[in-house]
Each structure stands twice: as structure tokens, then as C-alpha cells.
Design an enzyme around this catalytic site. Sequence first.
Site, mmCIF file in Angstrom:
data_model
loop_
_atom_site.group_PDB
_atom_site.id
_atom_site.type_symbol
_atom_site.label_atom_id
_atom_site.label_comp_id
_atom_site.label_asym_id
_atom_site.label_seq_id
_atom_site.Cartn_x
_atom_site.Cartn_y
_atom_site.Cartn_z
ATOM 1 N N ARG A 48 -0.943 9.186 1.906
ATOM 2 C CA ARG A 48 -2.271 9.750 1.667
ATOM 3 C C ARG A 48 -2.307 11.270 1.658
ATOM 4 O O ARG A 48 -2.991 11.879 0.828
ATOM 5 C CB ARG A 48 -3.249 9.225 2.723
ATOM 6 C CG ARG A 48 -3.518 7.745 2.601
ATOM 7 C CD ARG A 48 -4.296 7.208 3.776
ATOM 8 N NE ARG A 48 -4.541 5.775 3.628
ATOM 9 C CZ ARG A 48 -5.128 5.034 4.541
ATOM 10 N NH1 ARG A 48 -5.495 5.577 5.683
ATOM 11 N NH2 ARG A 48 -5.324 3.741 4.329
ATOM 12 N N ARG B 248 -1.141 9.310 9.008
ATOM 13 C CA ARG B 248 -1.077 7.874 9.271
ATOM 14 C C ARG B 248 -0.665 7.089 8.037
ATOM 15 O O ARG B 248 -1.199 7.303 6.954
ATOM 16 C CB ARG B 248 -2.432 7.358 9.764
ATOM 17 C CG ARG B 248 -2.467 5.840 9.932
ATOM 18 C CD ARG B 248 -3.718 5.372 10.601
ATOM 19 N NE ARG B 248 -4.924 5.531 9.818
ATOM 20 C CZ ARG B 248 -5.316 4.689 8.868
ATOM 21 N NH1 ARG B 248 -4.557 3.659 8.525
ATOM 22 N NH2 ARG B 248 -6.438 4.895 8.217
ATOM 23 N N HIS C 45 -8.580 11.020 3.114
ATOM 24 C CA HIS C 45 -8.216 9.932 2.193
ATOM 25 C C HIS C 45 -8.428 10.397 0.752
ATOM 26 O O HIS C 45 -9.475 10.959 0.430
ATOM 27 C CB HIS C 45 -9.072 8.699 2.484
ATOM 28 C CG HIS C 45 -8.464 7.435 1.972
ATOM 29 N ND1 HIS C 45 -8.352 7.166 0.621
ATOM 30 C CD2 HIS C 45 -7.939 6.367 2.608
ATOM 31 C CE1 HIS C 45 -7.774 5.974 0.468
ATOM 32 N NE2 HIS C 45 -7.512 5.474 1.654
ATOM 33 N N GLU D 13 0.842 -1.193 0.000
ATOM 34 C CA GLU D 13 0.000 0.000 0.000
ATOM 35 C C GLU D 13 0.878 1.245 0.000
ATOM 36 O O GLU D 13 2.090 1.169 0.220
ATOM 37 C CB GLU D 13 -0.943 -0.007 1.212
ATOM 38 C CG GLU D 13 -1.967 -1.134 1.155
ATOM 39 C CD GLU D 13 -2.963 -1.104 2.289
ATOM 40 O OE1 GLU D 13 -3.947 -1.851 2.209
ATOM 41 O OE2 GLU D 13 -2.752 -0.343 3.261
ATOM 42 N N HIS E 63 -11.142 11.039 6.752
ATOM 43 C CA HIS E 63 -10.998 9.599 6.938
ATOM 44 C C HIS E 63 -10.523 9.204 8.332
ATOM 45 O O HIS E 63 -11.054 8.259 8.915
ATOM 46 C CB HIS E 63 -10.004 9.049 5.910
ATOM 47 C CG HIS E 63 -9.783 7.570 6.016
ATOM 48 N ND1 HIS E 63 -10.811 6.663 5.887
ATOM 49 C CD2 HIS E 63 -8.658 6.840 6.233
ATOM 50 C CE1 HIS E 63 -10.326 5.425 6.017
ATOM 51 N NE2 HIS E 63 -9.032 5.509 6.243
#
Length: 486
Positions: free
Chosen positions: A277, A373, A231, A118, A338
Site C-alpha cells: 500500500r 502494514r 490506503h 492481495e 487508513h
Amino acid sequence: MQVNEVENYDVIIVGGGVAGLNTALHLDSRLRVLLLCKRESTLCNSSLAQGGMVSVYDEANDSCALHIEDTMIAGRGENNREAVTVLSRESHLAADELIALGVDFDRDEQGNYHLTLEGGHSRHRILHHKDSTGREIVDKMLAAVRQRENVELLDNALVCDIKQIAGGYSLNVLQGGEHRTLSARFCVLATGGLGRLYQYTTNSAIATGDGIAMAYQMGARIRNLSYIQFHPTAFHNDKRECFLISEAVRGSGAYLLNCHGKRFMDRYDERLELAPRDVVSQAIMKEQEATGSKDFYLDISHKDSDYLRGRFPMIYTNLLERGFDLTKEPIPIYPCQHYLMGGIDVDLYSRTTLDGLYAVGECSHTGVHGRNRLASNSLLEGIVFGRRAALDINERAGQSGEELRPYPFKPDVYTADIPKGTRTEIRSIMQRSHFVLPNRQLAEEGFIRINDIRFLLEHGQFRQNADYVEARSLATCAYLILREIM
């Protein structure tokens, strides 16, 4: 199990996501534990997590040092490195415990656990159950909690207020139209985030920042509440709760396209679509300014259609219901709220600045995430620090404590509802003033109005129902966020 007539407990946990559930699973069986869920026990942000959970599981090709570095980079170096180290070093244990509970992580053709990639990660290290990992983990944890004879689970229990008392905490809980006072020596807040502070969010309806607001009112330290993650790839529509298209889709090779159907990330970051992100969301906003259009797309139609349907069955089905085929066409996306990186400040054992009060999961500030994050660190954080909270409580519970004298909450005698549109106004202020690229001028203007709303809710004579409690929480969190960035 239903709550019995005993109103005093050793531990009360507020919130039934992975953090609260894992705390309950690791508490000593001799402790009387009550776990409160605001709505039904399956409704939590944890269940919505698609991509997976980080684990440094393949130690031949990965290491804690690499995971720590990736986390620090994503967080812009504002992370608590000690907390990140704890997170990473305990990730293998967290995975093993979940597997022992029966969590069905996907495997490859050789039978090894399939680790995916990811954004922001330098290695394949994401354990997953197709694209509904959160639901799989919550379901298995919940089943295990229900088997614990010392744990009582209460659904549809709205915590209206929490007060610190001699030797513990008292909670004013509304259930079935009736208020009751429940007390415990230890209280664990696992109340999740504050996504409903925004007009558009990926969060469920319960994410109104209640635990954070109540901890603040009791005097607990709150840190970095303005560190909010947007997000980049939420499905673009006009619904308040936006369907998230997982980070794992970009990790599997999806392209980000602008209004002209062209890739654009090369102009903003060398990691392209696999940038963290916050970087991608900011790039989208800059590209919007350059093109004058809010139309953006995520395209993975160049990949094998059978693979996509097998790897992302939930995303595929949900998009199909919305009129889009992931295997054949680009999907409209746009950033939306998000996740919260800040929250109730805690130490490495989830202890807040108030004795006997703990905070775990998204409502807490462990310092793990820094300013942004890293993908799939959230489930891991809740699991790791929920366990550590339980271990600390177990150690302290054997010490003698004072007899609990419940707080005398005032009866709910008022009948007036809060002014119509209060929550809508709060969301509008936050959406305009503190989105991906905050607007300081609008924040200053919004702060004045938020302060007025908060004063009205704190001192007005309103009926204590869900609408009131959640609006008060949202106003308090909005006040703290805007005050922090001014």
C-alpha cells in the site's frame, strides 16, 4: 447484559472491535469482565474491514516462512520478527476458532475455503466473507460474547479519563449524561486507531486515538505513532469518511489508471498494482506531480460482471449508490488515511510498560507491521494478540491483589464548550503536514499550533463531553506524531 450495581471488576476492556471481543472470549469464566463500547457495539473499524483475514491455512502451497517474509518486506524490515512469527504461527488457530464461532468464510466449488490474493502477498492466503469479512467476524464474536455470563457489555460509554491506582485502574465513564467511576485490577485498551485526525479517512467516527492519548498521560511508552498508512484506493469524494475499495479488488486483477486513462505502476514498482500500500500511494503522489492532476482510477471492468457482483457485492452496491458501476467503468480513487502501525508499546502478551495495563488491536504497537502494514494482517493481529492478553491475565488473576480504592475523579462542574473549529484545525494541520509524503517544514509550523491547542484543552475549564474528550485525544496524538518526525 446491563451493568449491575457492582462498580469494581476483575477486567475492564475498552473497545468492542475484534481485539477487545476476542480478549473477552478468552478470559476465564470466573473473572468479572466489563466491555465498554464508545458508541453502539457494532460501530468499530473492525466491522469496516472488507478484504479478509490472513491465515496460513493452505500449508501445501503456503508456509509461515513465506508469510513472515511478505510481512517483513511490506514493513520495510522495521517489524519485530518475533512478533511477526507469533502472528503467522497462530494464524491457523485463529481461523479455526472463528470457524468454530460460526464465521462463514467463503468456499470454492470443491467446498474448500477460498483463499484470495492481495497486494504484497506471494500466496493466496486471505480468508474472506465476500467483501464484508470484518462485519461477519464482529457479528459472530459479539453474539458469542453476549452469551458469556461473566461478561457485561455497556454501549454508549465514553471513557473520559483513566488513572492508575494501587492494584489496578479507575476509569471515569460518561454514559447517559452521568459520570461514574469503574475500577478493575486489569485494564485492556482496544480503542482502535486515530483516523479522525485527518480530513479524509476510511475510519469510523470513533477513531480518535483516545486509548493512546490516555495511556500516554499515564506514562505508558508510545512508539512509532508517525507510522501511518494511507490506503491508495479510497473512493475519491469530498466526504470526511471515505468509502474504501478493498485491496482484494486489485488482487482480483484491477488496474490503476492515471488522468489519461493509462496504467502507470510499471514506472514505480515491478509488482505493479500488487505492490504494498505505501508503495502504491507514493507512486500515485509522484504520478500526480508528473501529470499535474489528482484524477486517478481503479478499473476492473475487463473482468466478468457476474463474478464481480458475486465477489464484491457490498463494494458494487455502495459504488452504484454513488453513481458508478464497477462492472462497466473505472472508479475514481485517491489515497487517504487508513491505518496506524504504531501505538501503545506492548510485548508478545500485549502487556504495556504499566503493570496491569494491556493494549490490543490498532491502538497497540506489537511491532508486527513495521513501517507499513501488509494487507489483511490487521484483523489477524487483533485476534491473535487479544487472545494472548487474555491468557496472560488468566494466569495472573489467580494471584492475590490489593483491594481496589477507586480514584477520586473531580466532578464535572464546567459548562463551557471547547472553541468551535478546534477539531477542524487539528485535521487541517495533519492533512497538510503528514500525508503520504510528509512536509517537514509544515510539520514544524503545525507542531507549534498543536502544542498551543493541547495546552488549552489540558488546562482550560471545559465541559467533559465527547467533543472535548475526542479533541483532547486528537491534539495529544497530533503532538506525539509531529514531535516524532521533527
